[in-house]
Scaffold this motif. Structure first.
Motif, PDB file in Angstrom:
ATOM      1  N   ASP A  74      22.907  19.714  49.498  1.00 29.59           N
ATOM      2  CA  ASP A  74      22.194  20.671  48.649  1.00 29.59           C
ATOM      3  C   ASP A  74      21.524  21.747  49.484  1.00 29.59           C
ATOM      4  O   ASP A  74      21.486  22.921  49.081  1.00 29.59           O
ATOM      5  N   THR A  78      22.247  25.649  48.972  1.00 31.72           N
ATOM      6  CA  THR A  78      21.154  26.564  48.677  1.00 31.72           C
ATOM      7  C   THR A  78      21.130  27.726  49.660  1.00 31.72           C
ATOM      8  O   THR A  78      20.939  28.887  49.278  1.00 31.72           O
ATOM      9  N   THR A 192      14.138  16.256  43.662  1.00 31.61           N
ATOM     10  CA  THR A 192      15.134  16.898  42.801  1.00 31.61           C
ATOM     11  C   THR A 192      14.529  18.083  42.053  1.00 31.61           C
ATOM     12  O   THR A 192      15.154  19.153  41.942  1.00 31.61           O
ATOM     13  N   GLN A 195      14.063  20.964  44.455  1.00 32.25           N
ATOM     14  CA  GLN A 195      15.332  21.616  44.767  1.00 32.25           C
ATOM     15  C   GLN A 195      15.681  22.670  43.716  1.00 32.25           C
ATOM     16  O   GLN A 195      16.097  23.785  44.049  1.00 32.25           O
ATOM     17  N   GLU A 196      15.510  22.316  42.460  1.00 30.77           N
ATOM     18  CA  GLU A 196      15.801  23.266  41.387  1.00 30.77           C
ATOM     19  C   GLU A 196      14.798  24.417  41.382  1.00 30.77           C
ATOM     20  O   GLU A 196      15.158  25.571  41.140  1.00 30.77           O
ATOM     21  N   LYS A 199      15.742  27.034  44.036  1.00 23.25           N
ATOM     22  CA  LYS A 199      16.845  27.907  43.619  1.00 23.25           C
ATOM     23  C   LYS A 199      16.354  28.963  42.628  1.00 23.25           C
ATOM     24  O   LYS A 199      16.747  30.140  42.699  1.00 23.25           O
ATOM     25  N   ASN A 200      15.497  28.560  41.700  1.00 19.78           N
ATOM     26  CA  ASN A 200      14.937  29.526  40.748  1.00 19.78           C
ATOM     27  C   ASN A 200      14.089  30.579  41.463  1.00 19.78           C
ATOM     28  O   ASN A 200      14.141  31.774  41.130  1.00 19.78           O
TER      29      ASN A 200
END
Length: 406
Positions: A74, A78, A192, A195-196, A199-200
């Motif tokens: 990931d 990214t 987790t 991680q999201e 990205k945002n």
């Protein structure tokens, strides 16, 4: 992603370790000696950096525990997402892995490496249409190798924006703390979610920095020398013992203190080199006023503190001493220039925590947008030279500070 993998293959010859992707890197047999394990880990590090920086698709599952393998996959994805958004494709890529420390027990081998990468950016040009200088990034990587599982169970870089945002760790840590063998890395619900969120944040920052470019061009009547600031930064970023900025104020490396980086002290010396005048308010101990350094225990907090330097420069009105004004970083070519400061607040953090010097301004092909390349030093093994701000912290806030003698 496919084009990055193709490009990475064309630069394998530049990899310092001479790795060939077509040849299996990790044997199925168990490596038992320390030297064999170190060699295996060095290869794994180099291959991961190819995945992260060049979009390669090297399979590391045979040498890594499931959770850390998934985490690093990931991380690489990214990084490539940010690369694609900001058009920061790399070429002429090279990676060098150096062992710094190792501690071996019956069940674990704890390792500390310096990883140095160099490259050009494929789509960036100077105002004269020339290619920018080579960019260099050096960072420390901590690895835990489980000798019972014969797998890497942790892989951590405390200065990389992804690890800063996703892992709930103190970035200023010792090798013992960074390689806690009793607690191998595990992906949690919190990781987790982070991680999201990262990205945002990367997309949000990209949209903000690339919105309609403002026509504001601030006046610049500085008595500082941008070229001298640039020259100091580029001559000292990778030195074990950097020189004094003016030959009078001694250089003390603040990274020798646990929990401290040297980045803002390095910037202060660069400002000295450019002609900034020391503002010694006569205090004792660690003073909250002025901008000066007599010794590590007798100085102003603004000399080495990220928010403290910002607050001092923005508010100072004492004649013939450093002052500044600040803008949120954007791709507006007129809002910043070589010799200015860039400070970073990384995604997931609430405060600005890193200072650098702008050492190159490069442009998009149509010259309408500019991109700051910065040089900085956190410690003797964590530094960067002429690297774009969007490669360092694509999901974080950035602010520029133009400095002059008031």
């Amino acid at each position: 992603m496919k084009k990055f993998a193709i490009r990475a293959l064309s630069f394998v010859a530049f990899i310092t370790l001479g790795l060939l992707l077509s040849v299996p890197v990790f044997a199925d047999s168990v490596n038992t000696s320390k030297d064999d394990i170190i060699s295996t880990v060095e290869k794994a590090i180099a291959l991961f950096y190819e995945n992260k920086d060049m979009g390669a698709n090297n399979d590391l599952s045979k040498i890594m525990d499931t959770d850390i393998s998934s985490y690093l996959a990931d991380k690489a994805t990214t990084h490539q997402y940010a690369t694609s958004l900001n058009q920061n494709d790399k070429e002429n890529y090279s990676v060098q892995v150096k062992l710094l420390e190792n501690e071996m027990s019956e069940d674990f081998l704890k390792l500390k490496f310096q990883v140095i990468t160099t490259y050009n950016y494929a789509s960036h040009y100077t105002a004269l249409g020339e290619r920018p200088d080579i960019s260099t990034v050096s960072e420390v990587v901590y690895v835990v190798y489980d000798r019972v599982k014969n797998l890497i169970t942790d892989f951590y870089c405390p200065t990389n924006y992804y690890d800063i945002a996703v892992r709930d760790e103190d970035p200023n840590i010792s090798m013992e703390m960074a390689t806690r063998s009793a607690y191998p890395f595990a992906i949690t619900a919190n990781i987790t979610a982070r991680q999201e969120m990262l990205k945002n944040d990367i997309y949000k920052v990209y949209e903000e920095q690339n919105s309609e470019v403002s026509s504001i061009t601030p006046s610049r009547t500085s008595f500082l020398s941008p070229n001298a600031i640039l020259a100091y930064a580029r001559a000292n970023y990778d030195k074990i013992n950097p020189s004094s900025g003016n030959g009078t104020v001694p250089y003390f490396d603040f990274s020798v203190y646990p929990g401290n980086w040297d980045c803002t002290n390095f910037v202060s010396h660069a400002l000295l080199a450019g002609g900034a005048n020391v503002y010694d308010t006569g205090g004792s101990g660690i003073s909250g006023t002025g901008w000066y350094f007599r010794s590590e225990s007798n100085r102003s907090s603004s000399w080495s503190g990220v928010p403290e330097l910002y607050n001092f420069l923005i508010s100072n009105t004492h004649p013939n001493t450093p002052a500044g004004y600040s803008y949120a970083y954007s791709n507006n070519p007129g809002l910043w220039s070589v010799g200015d400061i860039v400070q970073f607040r990384f995604s997931g953090n609430s405060v600005y925590s890193h200072s650098t010097i702008i050492t190159r301004k490069v442009y998009s092909a149509d010259q309408s947008r500019a991109y700051a390349y910065v040089t900085g030093r956190s410690d003797p093994y964590n530094y960067n030279d002429n690297d774009p701000v969007d490669n360092m912290a694509p999901g974080g806030s950035k602010r520029t500070i133009y400095v002059y003698n008031y």
